[in-house]
Design a protein around this motif. Sequence first.
Motif, short mmCIF file in Angstrom:
data_model
loop_
_atom_site.label_atom_id
_atom_site.label_comp_id
_atom_site.label_asym_id
_atom_site.label_seq_id
_atom_site.Cartn_x
_atom_site.Cartn_y
_atom_site.Cartn_z
N ASP A 49 0.86 -1.19 0.00
CA ASP A 49 0.00 0.00 0.00
C ASP A 49 0.91 1.25 0.00
O ASP A 49 1.92 1.27 0.71
CB ASP A 49 -0.86 -0.03 1.27
N ARG A 108 -7.52 -5.75 -2.97
CA ARG A 108 -7.90 -4.36 -2.70
C ARG A 108 -8.14 -3.55 -3.96
O ARG A 108 -8.96 -2.66 -3.99
CB ARG A 108 -6.79 -3.72 -1.85
N TYR A 109 -7.39 -3.86 -5.02
CA TYR A 109 -7.47 -3.02 -6.22
C TYR A 109 -8.28 -3.66 -7.35
O TYR A 109 -8.29 -3.16 -8.46
CB TYR A 109 -6.05 -2.65 -6.68
#
Length: 388
Positions: A15, A356-357
């Motif tokens: 991140d 997450r993406y």
Amino acid sequence: MEKIYFDYAATTPADPQVLEAMKPFFHENFGNPSSIHSFGREARGAMDDARQKVSSFLGARPEEIIFTSSGTEADNFALFGVLWANAAKGNHVVTTAIEHHAVLEPARFLEKLGYKVTSVRPDKDGIVHPEDIAAAMTDQTVLVSVMHANNEIGTIQPIKEIASLVKEKGAYMHTDAVQTVGHIPVNVDDLHVDLLSLSAHKFYGPKGVGCLYVRKGTRIAPFLRGGGQERHRRASTENIPGIVGCGKALEICSRSMASEAAEQTRLRDKLMAGVQKKIDRVYLNGHAVQRLPNNVNFSVEYIEGESMLLNLDMLGVAASTGSACTSGDLEPSHVLLSIGRPHELCHGSIRLTLGRYTREEEIDRFLDVFPKIVAKLRAMSPLYDKKP
Ligand SMILES: Cc1ncc(COP(=O)(O)O)c(C=O)c1O
């Protein structure tokens, strides 16, 4: 063409906030936490802060967290450390046939050294049954190691129920939680575990950092010997940037995990339903419900997993046939064999792991291109033709 990454179980990108948190500890704040001067104190402060973040995520105490160089080291440490320290109690370990190699290989090595190892098989969905673990234990059993969720098929194990039986019989309980920490709630008291392994690069932290949680009172011998770091439990100068990154990554996960898991479950279910609707003779591997929010794994009859991967890769889609450590290996997956999949289906498996993406358009693009790849490969397969 924008690339699509469906291999979050192999590793995740750090991140950007994690990178920012780590940066100062490479150059400006480069001190060794064992030094007593201000440079050292600054590094120690950062490490203490990270330890606090990791322990509060797990519901543990800071002194129960030992930083390691990886999930693999944490697993090796748990197995060797507990067996070595408890030789007077017994020489038997119980584990399962579907563990990651980071547990399987130390267990095999312990066997070579004369220890007794029993490997319990899961059912066809990949679930390990608590009563099977209890039945495998003897009065010589020192440690039971069962992974929290499987890295290939995503099945989540009933660790709490297993651990309760293990504790009743007086052995220590270890779980490899490398695939669950940062993705679903993991609390060491709820799970009743004595030892738990995690790895930062699986939850948007840096590679080369892990932790072993060791419940207070657990007898464990050091695996790495040398200096007195980590309260004499793990020698070697601590990887401060990595440790800071690990803490920051978990701090972020503690805020975002619930909403990310809900969204990934939605996308996962759409992906699974889409594949099953558009392609015949595909079989889901792993439990339909008791599985990681981000894991899809299925076998496609009459096709090699490698051919699917290469064709997807040419279109910019990154997937996997199983664990990153075994892909490139022609042996069928030990996990798929253990759940009773025949060899042909083991070779035709593909794993897609979201993160997450991941965006919905990526799922749609996959559902558009993948059936065409399957049709093309099946058209070349002499076996497919002959089937009704
Ligand atoms: C379940 C499981 N255990 C252990 C490991 C090893 O972790 P690391 O890559 O940090 O050594 C992995 C990595 O794939 C894993 O999925």
